[in-house]
Motif scaffolding. Sequence first.
Motif, PDB file in Angstrom:
ATOM      1  N   PHE A 178     -70.424 -46.512 -12.679  1.00 17.14           N
ATOM      2  CA  PHE A 178     -71.483 -45.756 -12.011  1.00 17.14           C
ATOM      3  C   PHE A 178     -72.873 -46.296 -12.324  1.00 17.14           C
ATOM      4  O   PHE A 178     -73.180 -46.640 -13.460  1.00 17.14           O
ATOM      5  CB  PHE A 178     -71.352 -44.283 -12.377  1.00 17.14           C
ATOM      6  CG  PHE A 178     -70.003 -43.746 -11.988  1.00 17.14           C
ATOM      7  CD1 PHE A 178     -69.711 -43.472 -10.667  1.00 17.14           C
ATOM      8  CD2 PHE A 178     -69.009 -43.568 -12.942  1.00 17.14           C
ATOM      9  CE1 PHE A 178     -68.461 -43.029 -10.290  1.00 17.14           C
ATOM     10  CE2 PHE A 178     -67.748 -43.111 -12.576  1.00 17.14           C
ATOM     11  CZ  PHE A 178     -67.472 -42.847 -11.245  1.00 17.14           C
ATOM     12  N   ASP A 179     -73.685 -46.356 -11.260  1.00 19.98           N
ATOM     13  CA  ASP A 179     -75.077 -46.802 -11.371  1.00 19.98           C
ATOM     14  C   ASP A 179     -75.988 -45.656 -11.790  1.00 19.98           C
ATOM     15  O   ASP A 179     -77.044 -45.881 -12.380  1.00 19.98           O
ATOM     16  CB  ASP A 179     -75.552 -47.364 -10.024  1.00 19.98           C
ATOM     17  CG  ASP A 179     -74.678 -48.524  -9.569  1.00 19.98           C
ATOM     18  OD1 ASP A 179     -74.585 -49.510 -10.311  1.00 19.98           O
ATOM     19  OD2 ASP A 179     -74.072 -48.417  -8.470  1.00 19.98           O
ATOM     20  N   ALA A 180     -75.582 -44.439 -11.444  1.00 17.41           N
ATOM     21  CA  ALA A 180     -76.353 -43.256 -11.830  1.00 17.41           C
ATOM     22  C   ALA A 180     -75.392 -42.090 -12.001  1.00 17.41           C
ATOM     23  O   ALA A 180     -74.398 -41.984 -11.281  1.00 17.41           O
ATOM     24  CB  ALA A 180     -77.411 -42.910 -10.785  1.00 17.41           C
ATOM     25  N   TYR A 232     -68.038 -39.300 -23.509  1.00 11.34           N
ATOM     26  CA  TYR A 232     -66.833 -39.911 -22.940  1.00 11.34           C
ATOM     27  C   TYR A 232     -67.183 -41.034 -21.955  1.00 11.34           C
ATOM     28  O   TYR A 232     -66.632 -42.133 -22.026  1.00 11.34           O
ATOM     29  CB  TYR A 232     -65.956 -38.867 -22.244  1.00 11.34           C
ATOM     30  CG  TYR A 232     -64.746 -39.512 -21.607  1.00 11.34           C
ATOM     31  CD1 TYR A 232     -63.592 -39.730 -22.355  1.00 11.34           C
ATOM     32  CD2 TYR A 232     -64.776 -39.948 -20.287  1.00 11.34           C
ATOM     33  CE1 TYR A 232     -62.494 -40.362 -21.793  1.00 11.34           C
ATOM     34  CE2 TYR A 232     -63.679 -40.577 -19.720  1.00 11.34           C
ATOM     35  CZ  TYR A 232     -62.542 -40.782 -20.472  1.00 11.34           C
ATOM     36  OH  TYR A 232     -61.460 -41.422 -19.907  1.00 11.34           O
ATOM     37  N   LEU A 233     -68.072 -40.738 -21.019  1.00 11.12           N
ATOM     38  CA  LEU A 233     -68.416 -41.730 -19.998  1.00 11.12           C
ATOM     39  C   LEU A 233     -69.046 -42.977 -20.610  1.00 11.12           C
ATOM     40  O   LEU A 233     -68.757 -44.099 -20.192  1.00 11.12           O
ATOM     41  CB  LEU A 233     -69.365 -41.109 -18.963  1.00 11.12           C
ATOM     42  CG  LEU A 233     -68.747 -40.019 -18.090  1.00 11.12           C
ATOM     43  CD1 LEU A 233     -69.830 -39.298 -17.292  1.00 11.12           C
ATOM     44  CD2 LEU A 233     -67.683 -40.589 -17.174  1.00 11.12           C
ATOM     45  N   LEU A 234     -69.884 -42.786 -21.618  1.00 10.44           N
ATOM     46  CA  LEU A 234     -70.551 -43.909 -22.272  1.00 10.44           C
ATOM     47  C   LEU A 234     -69.562 -44.744 -23.088  1.00 10.44           C
ATOM     48  O   LEU A 234     -69.477 -45.965 -22.915  1.00 10.44           O
ATOM     49  CB  LEU A 234     -71.677 -43.396 -23.169  1.00 10.44           C
ATOM     50  CG  LEU A 234     -72.491 -44.455 -23.904  1.00 10.44           C
ATOM     51  CD1 LEU A 234     -73.326 -45.270 -22.927  1.00 10.44           C
ATOM     52  CD2 LEU A 234     -73.380 -43.802 -24.946  1.00 10.44           C
ATOM     53  N   LEU A 235     -68.806 -44.099 -23.946  1.00 11.32           N
ATOM     54  CA  LEU A 235     -67.933 -44.818 -24.862  1.00 11.32           C
ATOM     55  C   LEU A 235     -66.695 -45.404 -24.185  1.00 11.32           C
ATOM     56  O   LEU A 235     -66.078 -46.327 -24.705  1.00 11.32           O
ATOM     57  CB  LEU A 235     -67.526 -43.918 -26.023  1.00 11.32           C
ATOM     58  CG  LEU A 235     -68.693 -43.404 -26.873  1.00 11.32           C
ATOM     59  CD1 LEU A 235     -68.200 -42.451 -27.950  1.00 11.32           C
ATOM     60  CD2 LEU A 235     -69.472 -44.553 -27.495  1.00 11.32           C
ATOM     61  N   ASN A 236     -66.351 -44.902 -23.004  1.00 10.71           N
ATOM     62  CA  ASN A 236     -65.207 -45.441 -22.260  1.00 10.71           C
ATOM     63  C   ASN A 236     -65.633 -46.370 -21.133  1.00 10.71           C
ATOM     64  O   ASN A 236     -64.875 -46.637 -20.207  1.00 10.71           O
ATOM     65  CB  ASN A 236     -64.320 -44.301 -21.750  1.00 10.71           C
ATOM     66  CG  ASN A 236     -63.534 -43.681 -22.870  1.00 10.71           C
ATOM     67  OD1 ASN A 236     -62.530 -44.231 -23.306  1.00 10.71           O
ATOM     68  ND2 ASN A 236     -64.004 -42.553 -23.387  1.00 10.71           N
ATOM     69  N   LYS A 237     -66.869 -46.821 -21.196  1.00 14.90           N
ATOM     70  CA  LYS A 237     -67.403 -47.860 -20.304  1.00 14.90           C
ATOM     71  C   LYS A 237     -67.284 -47.513 -18.820  1.00 14.90           C
ATOM     72  O   LYS A 237     -66.912 -48.332 -17.994  1.00 14.90           O
ATOM     73  CB  LYS A 237     -66.730 -49.198 -20.602  1.00 14.90           C
ATOM     74  CG  LYS A 237     -66.952 -49.618 -22.042  1.00 14.90           C
ATOM     75  CD  LYS A 237     -66.245 -50.894 -22.375  1.00 14.90           C
ATOM     76  CE  LYS A 237     -66.492 -51.192 -23.847  1.00 14.90           C
ATOM     77  NZ  LYS A 237     -65.672 -52.223 -24.376  1.00 14.90           N
ATOM     78  N   ILE A 275     -77.934 -48.837 -26.182  1.00 11.99           N
ATOM     79  CA  ILE A 275     -78.691 -50.085 -26.325  1.00 11.99           C
ATOM     80  C   ILE A 275     -77.915 -51.269 -25.737  1.00 11.99           C
ATOM     81  O   ILE A 275     -78.462 -52.071 -24.970  1.00 11.99           O
ATOM     82  CB  ILE A 275     -79.041 -50.331 -27.808  1.00 11.99           C
ATOM     83  CG1 ILE A 275     -80.044 -49.263 -28.273  1.00 11.99           C
ATOM     84  CG2 ILE A 275     -79.593 -51.737 -28.028  1.00 11.99           C
ATOM     85  CD1 ILE A 275     -80.215 -49.185 -29.783  1.00 11.99           C
ATOM     86  N   ILE A 276     -76.647 -51.392 -26.082  1.00 11.99           N
ATOM     87  CA  ILE A 276     -75.839 -52.522 -25.608  1.00 11.99           C
ATOM     88  C   ILE A 276     -75.798 -52.579 -24.084  1.00 11.99           C
ATOM     89  O   ILE A 276     -75.921 -53.641 -23.483  1.00 11.99           O
ATOM     90  CB  ILE A 276     -74.407 -52.447 -26.179  1.00 11.99           C
ATOM     91  CG1 ILE A 276     -74.427 -52.726 -27.686  1.00 11.99           C
ATOM     92  CG2 ILE A 276     -73.474 -53.425 -25.467  1.00 11.99           C
ATOM     93  CD1 ILE A 276     -73.122 -52.398 -28.399  1.00 11.99           C
ATOM     94  N   TYR A 277     -75.617 -51.432 -23.438  1.00 14.15           N
ATOM     95  CA  TYR A 277     -75.477 -51.393 -21.982  1.00 14.15           C
ATOM     96  C   TYR A 277     -76.782 -51.057 -21.252  1.00 14.15           C
ATOM     97  O   TYR A 277     -76.769 -50.882 -20.039  1.00 14.15           O
ATOM     98  CB  TYR A 277     -74.375 -50.398 -21.589  1.00 14.15           C
ATOM     99  CG  TYR A 277     -73.026 -50.870 -22.075  1.00 14.15           C
ATOM    100  CD1 TYR A 277     -72.345 -51.887 -21.421  1.00 14.15           C
ATOM    101  CD2 TYR A 277     -72.451 -50.338 -23.220  1.00 14.15           C
ATOM    102  CE1 TYR A 277     -71.129 -52.352 -21.877  1.00 14.15           C
ATOM    103  CE2 TYR A 277     -71.232 -50.795 -23.686  1.00 14.15           C
ATOM    104  CZ  TYR A 277     -70.573 -51.804 -23.022  1.00 14.15           C
ATOM    105  OH  TYR A 277     -69.363 -52.261 -23.481  1.00 14.15           O
TER     106      TYR A 277
END
Length: 194
Positions: free
Chosen positions: A74-76, A88-93, A130-132
Motif C-alpha cells: 500500500f502507498d497510503a 502488523y502492517l509495518l512489520l509484515n511489510k 526509518i528503513i522503509y
Amino acid sequence: MINKAEIKEGSNILVTSVTSYTSLFLLSMLKNYNCNVYGLSYSRNEIDSVKKQFPFIKDIITFKDKNFPKNVTFDAVLDPFADTYFPYLLLNKKLNYYCKYITCGFFNQSSEKKASDVEFKLSLILSHIIIYNVHLIGNCLGTTKDLKEGIDMLHKDNVLPMDSVFTENDDLNDFIIKSFNMDKNRFGKVSFKY
C-alpha cells in the motif's frame, strides 16, 4: 486524512476498520479518486454491506483470516485505529516505501482487539519506519474548512450510509444503544435530528 495521503492515480490505498464511521466517510470520498481502494476489517461483520455500498473497493481483507492479496502493498493507509493495525502492517511489510500512514486515533479498549501478535516495541517500530521511509502522520479533524468541504461533499452526493435517524419523539435510550456500538447489527451513521 485524504489530503495528507496525497493520493496519486493508480495508488494502492488501504482503508482500515471499513465499517467504522470514519472509514465510511473516507470511502464515500474516495469514490472520486482514480486509485485502487482496499478495505481491512478486523472481523467479518457487515463486509457484504460495505461491498454493496462501495462497489469500487477492489477487495476487503479480514484481519482474522489474514487474506492479504499477494503482491499488493500500500502507498497510503487511512486508519482510524493505529494501535490495532499499524504494527502488523509495518512489520509484515504490507507498506510500500514512502507509504503515508495517516491515523486519527486509537482503539485499545480490549485485549480481543489486539490485532498484532508482535509485542509492541518502540525501537522495532521506529527502525521499520526509518528503513522503509514510512511517513506516519497523525491527523485530528482538520480545519474548519476541511470539515465544511467534507460535509458539503457528502451532503451533495448523499452517499454516506445512514443506519437510522432519531428525533425527540423517539426513546433516547434506543438512540444511545444504537449509537455507541451496543447494537452489533448497525451499519452506517446513527443521527439525532433536533
